[in-house]
Scaffold this motif. Sequence first.
Motif, PDB file in Angstrom:
ATOM      1  N   LEU A   1     -45.968  80.372  25.850  1.00 22.84           N
ATOM      2  CA  LEU A   1     -47.388  80.639  25.654  1.00 22.84           C
ATOM      3  C   LEU A   1     -47.620  82.046  25.112  1.00 22.84           C
ATOM      4  CD1 LEU A   1     -50.361  79.749  26.030  1.00 22.84           C
ATOM      5  CD2 LEU A   1     -50.224  80.663  28.364  1.00 22.84           C
ATOM      6  N   ASN A   2     -46.822  82.994  25.571  1.00 18.89           N
ATOM      7  CA  ASN A   2     -46.975  84.381  25.141  1.00 18.89           C
ATOM      8  C   ASN A   2     -46.531  84.616  23.704  1.00 18.89           C
ATOM      9  OD1 ASN A   2     -47.958  85.169  27.660  1.00 18.89           O
ATOM     10  ND2 ASN A   2     -45.918  85.643  28.449  1.00 18.89           N
ATOM     11  N   ASN A   3     -45.937  83.597  23.090  1.00 21.63           N
ATOM     12  CA  ASN A   3     -45.411  83.774  21.726  1.00 21.63           C
ATOM     13  C   ASN A   3     -46.038  82.842  20.688  1.00 21.63           C
ATOM     14  OD1 ASN A   3     -42.853  85.713  21.713  1.00 21.63           O
ATOM     15  ND2 ASN A   3     -42.842  84.585  23.650  1.00 21.63           N
ATOM     16  N   ILE A   4     -47.023  82.035  21.077  1.00 23.11           N
ATOM     17  CA  ILE A   4     -47.557  81.051  20.129  1.00 23.11           C
ATOM     18  C   ILE A   4     -48.418  81.670  19.039  1.00 23.11           C
ATOM     19  CG2 ILE A   4     -47.480  79.149  21.789  1.00 23.11           C
ATOM     20  CD1 ILE A   4     -50.500  79.477  22.172  1.00 23.11           C
TER      21      ILE A   4
ATOM     22  N   ILE B   1     -52.235  75.915  21.480  1.00 29.67           N
ATOM     23  CA  ILE B   1     -51.836  76.043  20.076  1.00 29.67           C
ATOM     24  C   ILE B   1     -52.957  75.568  19.163  1.00 29.67           C
ATOM     25  CG2 ILE B   1     -50.273  75.119  18.306  1.00 29.67           C
ATOM     26  CD1 ILE B   1     -48.104  75.063  20.542  1.00 29.67           C
ATOM     27  N   LYS B   2     -53.555  74.422  19.502  1.00 27.80           N
ATOM     28  CA  LYS B   2     -54.603  73.850  18.657  1.00 27.80           C
ATOM     29  C   LYS B   2     -55.893  74.675  18.699  1.00 27.80           C
ATOM     30  CE  LYS B   2     -52.541  70.240  16.882  1.00 27.80           C
ATOM     31  NZ  LYS B   2     -52.462  69.967  15.427  1.00 27.80           N
ATOM     32  N   LYS B   3     -56.123  75.417  19.778  1.00 31.95           N
ATOM     33  CA  LYS B   3     -57.280  76.297  19.829  1.00 31.95           C
ATOM     34  C   LYS B   3     -57.126  77.448  18.845  1.00 31.95           C
ATOM     35  CE  LYS B   3     -58.641  75.502  24.656  1.00 31.95           C
ATOM     36  NZ  LYS B   3     -58.682  76.113  26.022  1.00 31.95           N
ATOM     37  N   ILE B   4     -55.905  77.962  18.731  1.00 38.29           N
ATOM     38  CA  ILE B   4     -55.646  79.078  17.832  1.00 38.29           C
ATOM     39  C   ILE B   4     -55.624  78.620  16.380  1.00 38.29           C
ATOM     40  CG2 ILE B   4     -53.902  80.779  17.134  1.00 38.29           C
ATOM     41  CD1 ILE B   4     -53.150  81.003  20.092  1.00 38.29           C
ATOM     42  N   ASN B   5     -54.958  77.494  16.125  1.00 38.01           N
ATOM     43  CA  ASN B   5     -54.867  76.963  14.763  1.00 38.01           C
ATOM     44  C   ASN B   5     -54.890  75.444  14.807  1.00 38.01           C
ATOM     45  OD1 ASN B   5     -54.378  76.300  12.128  1.00 38.01           O
ATOM     46  ND2 ASN B   5     -52.279  77.070  12.071  1.00 38.01           N
TER      47      ASN B   5
ATOM     48  N   GLU C   1     -54.802  73.355  12.596  1.00 36.64           N
ATOM     49  CA  GLU C   1     -53.949  72.708  11.603  1.00 36.64           C
ATOM     50  C   GLU C   1     -52.458  72.828  11.929  1.00 36.64           C
ATOM     51  OE1 GLU C   1     -54.903  73.787   7.624  1.00 36.64           O
ATOM     52  OE2 GLU C   1     -57.013  73.267   7.815  1.00 36.64           O
ATOM     53  N   SER C   2     -52.127  73.449  13.035  1.00 28.38           N
ATOM     54  CA  SER C   2     -50.724  73.554  13.438  1.00 28.38           C
ATOM     55  C   SER C   2     -50.109  72.162  13.569  1.00 28.38           C
ATOM     56  CB  SER C   2     -50.591  74.277  14.781  1.00 28.38           C
ATOM     57  OG  SER C   2     -50.989  75.616  14.681  1.00 28.38           O
ATOM     58  N   ILE C   3     -48.874  72.035  13.132  1.00 35.87           N
ATOM     59  CA  ILE C   3     -48.154  70.769  13.269  1.00 35.87           C
ATOM     60  C   ILE C   3     -47.367  70.812  14.569  1.00 35.87           C
ATOM     61  CG2 ILE C   3     -46.428  69.232  12.247  1.00 35.87           C
ATOM     62  CD1 ILE C   3     -47.128  70.585   9.539  1.00 35.87           C
ATOM     63  N   VAL C   4     -47.581  69.817  15.440  1.00 38.41           N
ATOM     64  CA  VAL C   4     -46.934  69.808  16.744  1.00 38.41           C
ATOM     65  C   VAL C   4     -46.250  68.460  16.984  1.00 38.41           C
ATOM     66  CG1 VAL C   4     -47.214  70.078  19.230  1.00 38.41           C
ATOM     67  CG2 VAL C   4     -48.673  71.396  17.666  1.00 38.41           C
ATOM     68  N   ILE C   5     -44.965  68.517  17.305  1.00 28.38           N
ATOM     69  CA  ILE C   5     -44.209  67.328  17.691  1.00 28.38           C
ATOM     70  C   ILE C   5     -43.898  67.428  19.181  1.00 28.38           C
ATOM     71  CG2 ILE C   5     -42.057  66.027  17.409  1.00 28.38           C
ATOM     72  CD1 ILE C   5     -41.950  66.986  14.525  1.00 28.38           C
ATOM     73  N   ILE C   6     -44.284  66.418  19.935  1.00 27.02           N
ATOM     74  CA  ILE C   6     -44.001  66.367  21.364  1.00 27.02           C
ATOM     75  C   ILE C   6     -42.752  65.519  21.586  1.00 27.02           C
ATOM     76  CG2 ILE C   6     -44.792  65.427  23.574  1.00 27.02           C
ATOM     77  CD1 ILE C   6     -46.246  67.938  22.960  1.00 27.02           C
ATOM     78  N   MET C   7     -41.861  65.983  22.474  1.00 27.97           N
ATOM     79  CA  MET C   7     -40.692  65.179  22.835  1.00 27.97           C
ATOM     80  C   MET C   7     -40.610  65.099  24.355  1.00 27.97           C
ATOM     81  SD  MET C   7     -37.631  67.786  21.750  1.00 27.97           S
ATOM     82  CE  MET C   7     -37.537  69.458  22.392  1.00 27.97           C
ATOM     83  N   SER C   8     -40.253  63.901  24.851  1.00 32.14           N
ATOM     84  CA  SER C   8     -40.196  63.714  26.294  1.00 32.14           C
ATOM     85  C   SER C   8     -39.473  62.429  26.636  1.00 32.14           C
ATOM     86  CB  SER C   8     -41.613  63.679  26.879  1.00 32.14           C
ATOM     87  OG  SER C   8     -41.575  63.419  28.262  1.00 32.14           O
ATOM     88  N   ALA C   9     -38.872  62.417  27.828  1.00 29.42           N
ATOM     89  CA  ALA C   9     -38.271  61.194  28.352  1.00 29.42           C
ATOM     90  C   ALA C   9     -39.333  60.297  28.970  1.00 29.42           C
ATOM     91  CB  ALA C   9     -37.213  61.538  29.391  1.00 29.42           C
TER      92      ALA C   9
END
Length: 211
Positions: free
Chosen positions: A37-40, A65-69, A71-79
């Motif tokens: 969070l401190n680096n987004i 992330i979406k609040k800041i930008n 248009e940011s592209i975000v891929i979620i990965m999870s089991a």
Amino acid sequence: MKIFLLEDDFALNESIKDMLETEDFDVDSFYDGKEALNNIKNAYDLFILDIFVPNLNGILLLENIKKINPESIVIIMSANIDISTIKDAYSKGCDDYIKKPFNIQELLFKLTKFRKDSDIFKFDEDILFDKKLKKLLCKNKEIKLTKNEKNLLLLLINNRGKTVDYNLIENFIYDDEPTSLDAIRSLIKRLRKKFPKELIFNNTDEGYFIK
């Protein structure tokens, strides 16, 4: 293309990072949600987020992330294959979802559709901004900007066509330190003067935008 990777499994984190770097991606990797969070606010082209990580989960990080930008592209990965979790991720703005375990090559295939050819934003044929280097060029000559001016211009570009309000400017530029409206207006005024024509517009009492 600069990539932000959040994965708390050390071996998987290293494997993904190594594979992407062999494909000429620039990767910063994190293992902890709070540290992430401190680096987004850095200039990333794409975010890869595990959902279940220490201290702050990937869904909450996605929201920030979406609040800041937006248009940011975000891929979620999870089991986690619970449909409500997947639905929640998409409702918060994720662009793709990959289920663990996966072949790392599969992740690479997904990235290729998002890969950008350039980090250059064109205001017009004469005025360009290199988002990666944070350099403003006018007729191939660099226009010197302060750190705050660079970050403000990047914020406006990342939200082009949308009004960036004072709270978001305060959050992004001043790291949530209390800042007066006069200070923000002064920063905008100085940045506007760096352009040979009007490219930054304002919505009265709301904020600023570029077209």
